[in-house]
Design a protein around this motif. Structure first.
Motif, PDB file in Angstrom:
ATOM      1  N   SER A   1       0.850  -1.192   0.000  1.00 54.32           N
ATOM      2  CA  SER A   1       0.000   0.000   0.000  1.00 54.32           C
ATOM      3  C   SER A   1       0.882   1.236   0.000  1.00 54.32           C
ATOM      4  CB  SER A   1      -0.920   0.001   1.233  1.00 54.32           C
ATOM      5  OG  SER A   1      -1.700   1.191   1.271  1.00 54.32           O
TER       6      SER A   1
ATOM      7  N   PRO B   1       1.255   5.304  -2.006  1.00 56.86           N
ATOM      8  CA  PRO B   1       0.465   6.269  -2.783  1.00 56.86           C
ATOM      9  C   PRO B   1       0.843   6.247  -4.258  1.00 56.86           C
ATOM     10  CG  PRO B   1       2.158   7.387  -1.506  1.00 56.86           C
ATOM     11  CD  PRO B   1       2.161   5.959  -1.063  1.00 56.86           C
ATOM     12  N   GLU B   2      -0.161   6.494  -5.124  1.00 56.57           N
ATOM     13  CA  GLU B   2       0.107   6.562  -6.562  1.00 56.57           C
ATOM     14  C   GLU B   2       1.007   7.748  -6.882  1.00 56.57           C
ATOM     15  OE1 GLU B   2      -4.178   4.686  -8.013  1.00 56.57           O
ATOM     16  OE2 GLU B   2      -3.534   6.660  -8.676  1.00 56.57           O
ATOM     17  N   TYR B   3       0.786   8.850  -6.173  1.00 57.64           N
ATOM     18  CA  TYR B   3       1.606  10.050  -6.381  1.00 57.64           C
ATOM     19  C   TYR B   3       2.803   9.961  -5.451  1.00 57.64           C
ATOM     20  CZ  TYR B   3       3.027  14.935  -6.271  1.00 57.64           C
ATOM     21  OH  TYR B   3       3.741  16.104  -6.330  1.00 57.64           O
ATOM     22  N   ASP B   4       3.974   9.750  -6.026  1.00 61.09           N
ATOM     23  CA  ASP B   4       5.169   9.459  -5.242  1.00 61.09           C
ATOM     24  C   ASP B   4       5.777  10.739  -4.670  1.00 61.09           C
ATOM     25  OD1 ASP B   4       7.399   8.491  -4.085  1.00 61.09           O
ATOM     26  OD2 ASP B   4       8.247   7.571  -5.872  1.00 61.09           O
TER      27      ASP B   4
ATOM     28  N   SER C   1       3.125  -0.823   4.059  1.00 58.04           N
ATOM     29  CA  SER C   1       2.508   0.441   3.655  1.00 58.04           C
ATOM     30  C   SER C   1       3.458   1.588   3.951  1.00 58.04           C
ATOM     31  CB  SER C   1       1.178   0.657   4.386  1.00 58.04           C
ATOM     32  OG  SER C   1       1.391   0.843   5.774  1.00 58.04           O
TER      33      SER C   1
ATOM     34  N   GLU D   1       3.564   6.100   4.015  1.00 63.47           N
ATOM     35  CA  GLU D   1       2.862   7.369   3.877  1.00 63.47           C
ATOM     36  C   GLU D   1       3.702   8.474   4.490  1.00 63.47           C
ATOM     37  OE1 GLU D   1       0.208   6.940   7.970  1.00 63.47           O
ATOM     38  OE2 GLU D   1      -0.782   7.190   6.037  1.00 63.47           O
TER      39      GLU D   1
END
Length: 738
Positions: A596, A598-601, A640, A642
């Motif tokens: 998991s 994010p698509e926007y790195d 994951s 974030e």
């Protein structure tokens, strides 16, 4: 009393009442009228405030489809019309309608006492003018008794214009800007001719607001896309290729330093030779606005607006012979590889699509060099197209590096500055005290009268000077030892990674040798038993695939620049690379691996050895493998990542497993060196023995975290998992500062 047939009557004052209730704010009313132009497939709208003979006027002029008499009567003149409900998309460009149903007439009433609407539809010979005096719609008068007038008018162009007079409110520039901002979502940054692969595609929508302060003054532009967005961006990068293939670029409007004049760009061939001219490129030009998305470099309101717009529309769009070519520059399309350049971190200057707002135009009237796919989706990878991508990415990379230099920022990955530690502070304090003591001794030597006292004071000052020199040398040695300690930690990390790799490959080679020995020795005897033969062959194939992925992962890691110097690491990319490296190994052990990220790195750490991040992930993974083996239930792992909220948000990684968990008594010691329940097994021992570790892995993970300014801890696991480690590192600043 006889039965009567009645009908409702409508008081004319309902127009004013509805106008006040449905569109209470003047900015909202004006925005609704502009949205009607958008719904009419207009590409340009001019809003103009003026004063004629003491009367305040508001004009809204668009180049949309206009209205026929039938459309005018059924739409504008009929209250509660369901025209927009019946046609949820516009006729020509199939835009999703932005205006609210039936609000236009009330918005016009809200803004002023009188309306003149002039419109001409395509195919209609004459234009029409509708004149409405809203002051006639007074209380006590039936709505049907109030007349409006429709008459022929002169208008050569297709479209609609509204003139609203006797305005009910004054308009400040800030109110006009607020109105424009509500329309920004409708506007596209570079409206050009229709898209070549789909002529009916939307070419864009632009709104400009003008204001005339007096009868004799000229119109003044109050707000448009240029003044509200483009003028706030930090630089303009231009590229040109002439008719013989000579390429140049320059930097204009540089807010970080001086503008740079045109400079040649040479093409680097695969053989490493520079060619002065591009062989296949002719007549190419590009303009790209550039911005560093840092709140400290833009006003707060502007920063939010620019960030949101570039998030949707950022990148470089491609036009051929004046027509847009999709999908280049669409959201998510990285045809120039800008995101890849930024993710590689070979350059620290921000160079993602969200940092650019640009257009490249190519001239190829005979369609010789830039040919579309048969699906009419994009261009074929011709030599010219390959050169174009190479040229533009090179130019943008070079320009952004120069802009970073102008800002005084690092442009290449390198060593990070070690933050002052407590020992540094103690050394500084001691050095300062010695300096004060030496100065005091010198002062005493000057003031003392007896030769013996002067000599003693001088010797004291010399001794203090010598001690101070020795302390400086010790400080230098301490710094060297700190570097050596970091290197030893890195080597220990690399050794742990290599040991894990050796363990996995050792078991794999053993299995491969046993399988092939069995296959070659018994092939002739058991070939008839095809099922068993196939089982062994498939097992051998799976083991080789497992070996290949693990070998590839370690080789990539060993060959990376992370072994030579530290740099910012994309945590999302590190996790993706790790997942590819262990995917087959996890599958072979029936482990469900969930990722998991994010698509926007935007998960870039401050400079660190990339191998250390890989080692942390591998250590968590090998511990989790042992745990899920011991657990005996469904084998699941979750990784994951974030960015924590807040200005100084860290990059946080969670690594969770469904194994047998960590006993409460061990949680406080889990990161201590050599804390384990058994000795390390050899590669020849059973899986149960490999469920036991040496006790150094998590200690090294803690060292990596703390020496990088982060931390590692055991946290409460999410539902469905029994153990969860949180590993956090400081995040790189948005513009690449460390």
């Amino acid at each position: 009393m006889a039965r009567e047939q009645l009908s409702f009557e409508t008081d004319a004052a309902i127009i004013a009442r509805l106008g006040q209730e449905l569109v209470a704010k003047q900015e909202t009313a004006l925005a609704e009228l502009v949205k009607n132009a958008f719904d009419a497939d207009a590409t340009d709208v001019v809003v103009r405030f003026s004063n004629e003979s003491g009367k305040n006027l508001l004009e809204i002029i668009d180049n949309g489809l206009g209205m026929s008499r039938k459309e005018l009567l059924a739409g504008f003149m009929r209250l509660a019309s369901d025209t927009k409900a019946q046609e949820p998309k516009s006729k020509k460009f199939k835009r999703k309608r932005a205006g609210r149903k039936g609000i236009g007439r009330f918005a016009a009433q809200r803004l002023g006492a009188r309306l003149e609407l002039t419109t001409r539809a395509k195919g209609e010979k004459d234009a029409l003018r509708l004149i409405v005096d809203w002051s006639k719609f007074s209380a006590g008068t039936n709505l049907e008794d109030v007349s409006v007038f429709l008459e022929p008018a002169e208008r050569t162009s297709i479209g609609t214009s509204l003139v609203i007079s006797d305005l009910r409110d004054d308009w400040s520039d800030s109110q006009i800007r607020r109105c424009w901002r509500t329309l920004i979502a409708l506007q596209k940054p570079f409206p050009v001719a229709p898209v070549s692969s789909a002529p009916s595609d939307d070419p864009g929508f632009q709104v400009k607001f003008f204001k005339q302060d007096s009868l004799f003054s000229d119109d003044t532009l109050v707000v448009d896309l240029k003044t509200e967005i483009l003028d706030h961006l930090h630089a303009l990068i231009e590229v040109k290729v002439d008719e013989v293939g000579a390429a140049r670029f320059r930097i204009q409007k540089n807010r970080f330093g001086e503008a740079r004049p045109w400079r040649k760009i040479h093409h680097l061939t695969r053989e490493g030779n520079f060619v002065p001219n591009y062989e296949h490129l002719k007549n190419v030009s590009m303009k790209a606005y550039y911005v560093v998305l840092d709140p400290s470099l833009l006003p707060s309101i502007v920063y939010t607006r620019v960030r949101d717009v570039l998030g949707r529309e950022g990148g470089i769009r491609l036009y051929r012979n004046g027509f847009r070519v999709v999908p280049y520059g669409e959201p998510g399309d990285d045809w120039l590889g800008l995101g890849v350049l930024y993710a590689k971190r070979s350059m620290l200057a921000p160079i993602a699509n969200r940092n650019f707002f640009g257009v490249v135009e190519i001239e190829d009237p005979d369609v010789e060099d830039f040919e579309e796919h048969t699906s009419r989706e994009g261009l074929i990878e011709t030599p010219a197209f390959v050169e174009l991508r190479s040229l533009l990415s090179s130019a943008l990379g070079t320009a952004t590096q120069q802009l970073a230099e102008d800002r005084g920022r690092k442009t290449r990955a390198g060593r990070a500055t070690t933050p002052p530690a407590k020992s540094d502070e103690r050394f500084s304090a001691l050095t300062e005290s010695l300096r004060d003591a030496r100065e005091a001794a010198n002062e005493v030597a000057q003031q003392t009268k007896t030769p013996a006292a002067q000599n003693a004071a001088k010797k004291t000052a010399q001794a203090l000077r010598l001690v101070q020199s020795e302390i400086k040398e010790l400080e230098h040695l301490r710094s060297s030892y700190a570097d050596e300690s970091a290197m030893l930690r890195f080597l220990a990390t690399l050794g742990m990674t290599t040991a894990e790799f050796s363990h996995e490959t050792g078991m794999t080679f053993d299995a491969v040798r046993l399988d092939f020995s069995y296959i070659f020795e018994r092939a002739e005897k058991e070939f008839g038993q095809e099922k068993k033969f196939i089982q062994h062959a498939e097992r051998a194939k799976g083991m080789l695939a497992r070996l290949d992925t693990l070998t590839s992962y370690l080789n990539t890691l060993a060959a990376s620049r992370s072994l030579r110097e530290i740099s910012s690491v994309s945590m999302a990319r590190a996790i993706s690379d790790f997942e590819r490296g262990v995917r087959d190994q996890a599958r072979a052990q029936s482990i469900e691996l969930e990722i998991s990220i994010p698509e926007y790195d935007a998960l870039f750490t401050k400079p660190i050895h990339g191998a250390e991040v890989a080692s942390v992930l591998l250590n968590f993974y090998t511990n989790a493998v042992k745990a899920v083996r011991r657990g005996g239930g469904k084998r699941r792992m979750l990784i994951s990542a974030e960015r924590e909220t807040g200005k100084d948000g860290r990059i946080r990684v969670l690594f969770c497993d469904s194994g047998d968990g960590i006993p409460d008594s061990a949680k406080s010691k889990i990161f201590d060196a050599f804390f384990t329940t058994s000795s390390a097994p050899s590669s020849l021992e059973s899986d149960s023995e490999h469920s036991k570790g040496t006790g150094l892995g998590l200690w090294i993970v803690r060292q990596i975290a703390e020496n990088s300014g982060g931390d590692v801890r055991v946290v409460a696991p999410p539902k469905g998992y029994s153990t969860c480690f949180q590993f956090a590192l400081p995040a790189e600043d948005e513009d690449g500062r460390d």
